[in-house]
Design a protein around this motif. Structure first.
Motif, PDB file in Angstrom:
ATOM      1  N   ILE A 260       0.868  -1.180   0.000  1.00  0.00           N
ATOM      2  CA  ILE A 260       0.000   0.000   0.000  1.00  0.00           C
ATOM      3  C   ILE A 260       0.902   1.225   0.000  1.00  0.00           C
ATOM      4  O   ILE A 260       1.753   1.373   0.880  1.00  0.00           O
ATOM      5  N   ALA A 261       0.732   2.079  -0.992  1.00  0.00           N
ATOM      6  CA  ALA A 261       1.515   3.321  -1.064  1.00  0.00           C
ATOM      7  C   ALA A 261       0.566   4.503  -0.979  1.00  0.00           C
ATOM      8  O   ALA A 261      -0.616   4.409  -1.338  1.00  0.00           O
ATOM      9  N   PHE A 262       1.076   5.614  -0.489  1.00  0.00           N
ATOM     10  CA  PHE A 262       0.245   6.816  -0.487  1.00  0.00           C
ATOM     11  C   PHE A 262       1.099   8.046  -0.732  1.00  0.00           C
ATOM     12  O   PHE A 262       2.277   8.103  -0.357  1.00  0.00           O
ATOM     13  N   SER A 263       0.500   8.998  -1.408  1.00  0.00           N
ATOM     14  CA  SER A 263       1.192  10.233  -1.765  1.00  0.00           C
ATOM     15  C   SER A 263       0.390  11.418  -1.256  1.00  0.00           C
ATOM     16  O   SER A 263      -0.776  11.603  -1.641  1.00  0.00           O
ATOM     17  N   LYS A 264       1.017  12.191  -0.374  1.00  0.00           N
ATOM     18  CA  LYS A 264       0.344  13.366   0.196  1.00  0.00           C
ATOM     19  C   LYS A 264       0.541  14.610  -0.656  1.00  0.00           C
ATOM     20  O   LYS A 264      -0.141  15.613  -0.457  1.00  0.00           O
ATOM     21  N   ASP A 265       1.476  14.547  -1.584  1.00  0.00           N
ATOM     22  CA  ASP A 265       1.751  15.706  -2.440  1.00  0.00           C
ATOM     23  C   ASP A 265       0.803  15.694  -3.640  1.00  0.00           C
ATOM     24  O   ASP A 265       1.215  15.536  -4.779  1.00  0.00           O
ATOM     25  N   GLU A 266      -0.473  15.795  -3.359  1.00  0.00           N
ATOM     26  CA  GLU A 266      -1.484  15.746  -4.411  1.00  0.00           C
ATOM     27  C   GLU A 266      -2.400  16.964  -4.323  1.00  0.00           C
ATOM     28  O   GLU A 266      -2.625  17.507  -3.244  1.00  0.00           O
ATOM     29  N   ALA A 267      -2.912  17.367  -5.456  1.00  0.00           N
ATOM     30  CA  ALA A 267      -3.905  18.439  -5.506  1.00  0.00           C
ATOM     31  C   ALA A 267      -4.999  18.039  -6.480  1.00  0.00           C
ATOM     32  O   ALA A 267      -4.738  17.356  -7.480  1.00  0.00           O
ATOM     33  N   GLN A 268      -6.223  18.445  -6.181  1.00  0.00           N
ATOM     34  CA  GLN A 268      -7.364  18.142  -7.035  1.00  0.00           C
ATOM     35  C   GLN A 268      -7.830  19.424  -7.709  1.00  0.00           C
ATOM     36  O   GLN A 268      -7.961  20.464  -7.068  1.00  0.00           O
ATOM     37  N   VAL A 269      -8.081  19.332  -8.997  1.00  0.00           N
ATOM     38  CA  VAL A 269      -8.560  20.474  -9.780  1.00  0.00           C
ATOM     39  C   VAL A 269      -9.858  20.073 -10.466  1.00  0.00           C
ATOM     40  O   VAL A 269      -9.908  19.039 -11.142  1.00  0.00           O
ATOM     41  N   SER A 270     -10.886  20.872 -10.281  1.00  0.00           N
ATOM     42  CA  SER A 270     -12.180  20.609 -10.925  1.00  0.00           C
ATOM     43  C   SER A 270     -12.564  21.789 -11.807  1.00  0.00           C
ATOM     44  O   SER A 270     -12.548  22.942 -11.359  1.00  0.00           O
ATOM     45  N   ILE A 271     -12.880  21.495 -13.049  1.00  0.00           N
ATOM     46  CA  ILE A 271     -13.286  22.516 -14.013  1.00  0.00           C
ATOM     47  C   ILE A 271     -14.785  22.349 -14.247  1.00  0.00           C
ATOM     48  O   ILE A 271     -15.232  21.299 -14.734  1.00  0.00           O
TER      49      ILE A 271
END
Length: 412
Positions: A260-271
Motif C-alpha cells: 500500500i503506497a500513499f502520496s500526500k503531495d497531491e492536488a485536485q482540480v475541478s473545471i
C-alpha cells in the motif's frame, strides 16, 4: 571476479563517523572477493544547502552553473570515503561523473543517462582498486559541462553503472532495512518484504514510496539488474539481506496485493461547466503537458443536458499554482464556468501483480473504505494497481484498513 555496486545515501554518509561505517561495509564485500564500485550521495543536508546558495545568489540562475554547484556535494563524500578506505589498507580512488564518464543529455538539473563506457572502470578493477563514484552527476559529451540527474539521481547512477559493468547485483544502502508493505510509521503492522517484482516496485516508487527513485527502478527492470535495498546501519560484520527487487519469475508465492503506497503531495482540480464537445479535453490537457505538469487521475462526469460537463483531475501539489495559471490562460478557448481546487487530499494505492488473476480486488477496497466512512473523490486503475483519492484526514485510517483487508498484517 564478480562485480558489485554498492550505493549509500545521504543519511548513510552524513558524518565522517558514518563514512567510516560505510567503509566497513565496503571492506566486507572486497574481502568476500568482489570487485566493488561504490556510489555515494552528498552528506545529508548538503544538497539542500547548495541549492539554497544558488537561489540566494540569483533567484533565476543558469541551470548549467546550478549543476556545477550542487554536484560538488557528492565530490566531497567520494573523496572522504576514498581517504578512509585507503587508511584501512584498501586500494581506492574517487571518480567524478565526467571521469568515468557518465554521458548524459544536456537537460541540466534533470539530465538522463545516455551511455556509460566501462573501459576506465574495467582498468581500475584490473588494478585492484575500489572505485568510489560521485552519484547524481554526469557530463554532456558535446559541451563537456557537468550535469545532474535530479533528486534521487544517485540511485539511478548506481543501477546504470551496475548495468554498464555487468555487476552481479546492485545494493542500495539507506536508512531502512528494506521495502515494507507500507510505511511502518503509519501502519505499525507493516512487514518487510523479502522480494518485490520490478513492476510492483516501479508502481510503489511512482505512487509515493520513497525507498527508491522511480528512474532507478526503470533501469533495473530494463537491464535486469537484481537490486537489494539494505540498511547501512546494520552491523557491517553481520548485515541483514534486505529486500530483493527482481524479476517476477523469481517470486514463488505472490500476494494478490503486495503493498500500500500513499502520496500526500497531491492536488485536485475541478473545471466546472465545460462545453461537452470534441477537442475540449485537448484544449485543457495540452497546455498542462506543455507546461510539464503531470496529470494523473482524470474524471469526467456524464453530461446531463448534452451541453456542459465537469472535468476533475489531480496533479502534484507543488504544481497546483502553475496549473491554475495555465488553465486561466486557456479559459477563453475552453470556456469553463468555474475552477475549483483542493490540496487537502491524498492518493492511496494498492499494488500487486496478483491483481491480474483475481477479480473484485478493487471492489473489496471500495466497500471497506465506505464502511469506515471514507469518501472516494476519484479512482484510477491499471493492470497491477488501483488508486483512490480521499481527504487527507483519512490517510492513516485508509492505509491501515487496506493493509488489514488484503492480509498484509501477516505478510512475510
Amino acid at each position: 571476479m564478480s562485480r558489485l555496486v554498492m550505493k549509500f545515501g545521504g543519511t548513510s554518509v552524513a558524518t565522517v563517523d558514518r563514512i567510516k561505517n560505510v567503509a566497513r561495509h565496503v571492506k566486507r564485500e572486497v574481502e568476500a572477493g568482489y570487485q566493488v564500485a561504490v556510489v555515494v550521495s552528498a552528506m545529508s543536508g548538503k544538497t539542500n544547502e547548495l541549492v539554497a546558495w544558488c537561489k540566494e545568489a540569483a533567484p533565476f540562475h543558469d541551470q548549467a552553473e546550478y549543476d556545477a554547484v550542487v554536484a560538488s556535494g557528492e565530490q566531497v563524500t567520494a573523496g572522504l570515503l576514498a581517504v578512509v578506505l585507503n587508511s584501512m589498507g584498501l586500494k581506492a580512488r574517487s571518480w567524478q561523473g565526467w571521469q568515468i564518464p557518465i554521458l548524459t543529455d544536456d537537460a541540466h538539473s534533470v539530465a538522463r543517462i545516455a551511455d556509460i563506457p566501462s573501459a576506465n572502470l574495467d582498468a581500475a578493477f584490473a588494478d585492484g582498486q575500489v572505485a568510489v563514484i560521485s552519484g547524481f552527476q554526469g557530463v554532456h559529451q558535446a559541451t563537456g559541462r557537468i550535469t545532474t540527474l535530479g533528486r534521487g539521481g544517485s540511485d539511478t547512477s548506481a543501477v546504470a553503472i551496475a548495468a554498464a559493468i555487468h555487476a552481479e547485483r546492485c545494493d542500495i544502502y539507506t536508512d531502512v532495512d528494506g521495502v515494507y508493505t507500507t510505511d511502518p510509521r503509519v501502519v505499525p503492522k507493516a512487514k518487510r518484504l523479502d522480494k518485490v517484482g520490478f513492476e510492483e516496485m516501479l508502481e510503489m516508487a511512482s505512487l509515493g514510496s520513497k525507498v527508491l527513485q522511480v528512474r532507478s527502478v526503470e533501469l533495473s527492470m530494463i537491464h535486469g539488474v537484481r537490486t537489494y535495498v539494505r540498511s547501512s546501519f546494520d552491523d557491517p560484520d553481520n548485515p541483514q539481506t534486505g529486500t530483493l527487487i527482481c524479476d517476477e519469475e523469481e517470486i514463488v508465492e505472490k500476494q494478490v496485493v503486495t503493498g500500500i503506497a500513499f502520496s500526500k503531495d497531491e492536488a485536485q482540480v475541478s473545471i466546472r461547466a465545460v462545453a461537452d464537445k470534441p477537442g475540449v479535453a485537448a484544449a485543457i490537457f495540452g497546455p498542462l503537458a506543455d507546461a510539464n505538469i503531470n496529470v494523473d487521475m482524470i474524471v469526467q462526469n456524464v453530461s446531463s443536458d448534452g451541453a456542459t460537463t465537469d472535468i476533475t483531475f489531480t496533479c502534484p501539489g507543488a504544481d497546483l499554482e502553475r496549473a491554475q495559471r495555465v488553465l486561466m490562460d486557456a479559459r477563453p478557448t475552453v470556456g469553463f464556468k468555474a475552477l475549483e481546487t483542493a490540496s487537502d487530499v491524498v492518493k492511496v494505492s494498492c499494488i500487486g501483480v496478483g491483481m491480474r488473476s483475481h477479480a473484485g480486488v478493487a471492489a473489496k477496497a471500495f466497500k471497506a473504505l465506505a464502511e469506515k466512512g471514507i469518501n472516494i473523490r476519484a479512482i484510477t486503475t491499471s493492470e497491477i494497481k488501483f488508486s483512490v483519492l480521499i481527504d487527507a484526514a483519512y490517510t492513516e485510517l485508509a492505509a491501515r484498513t487496506l493493509h488489514s483487508l488484503y492480509g498484509l498484517d501477516k505478510a512475510g
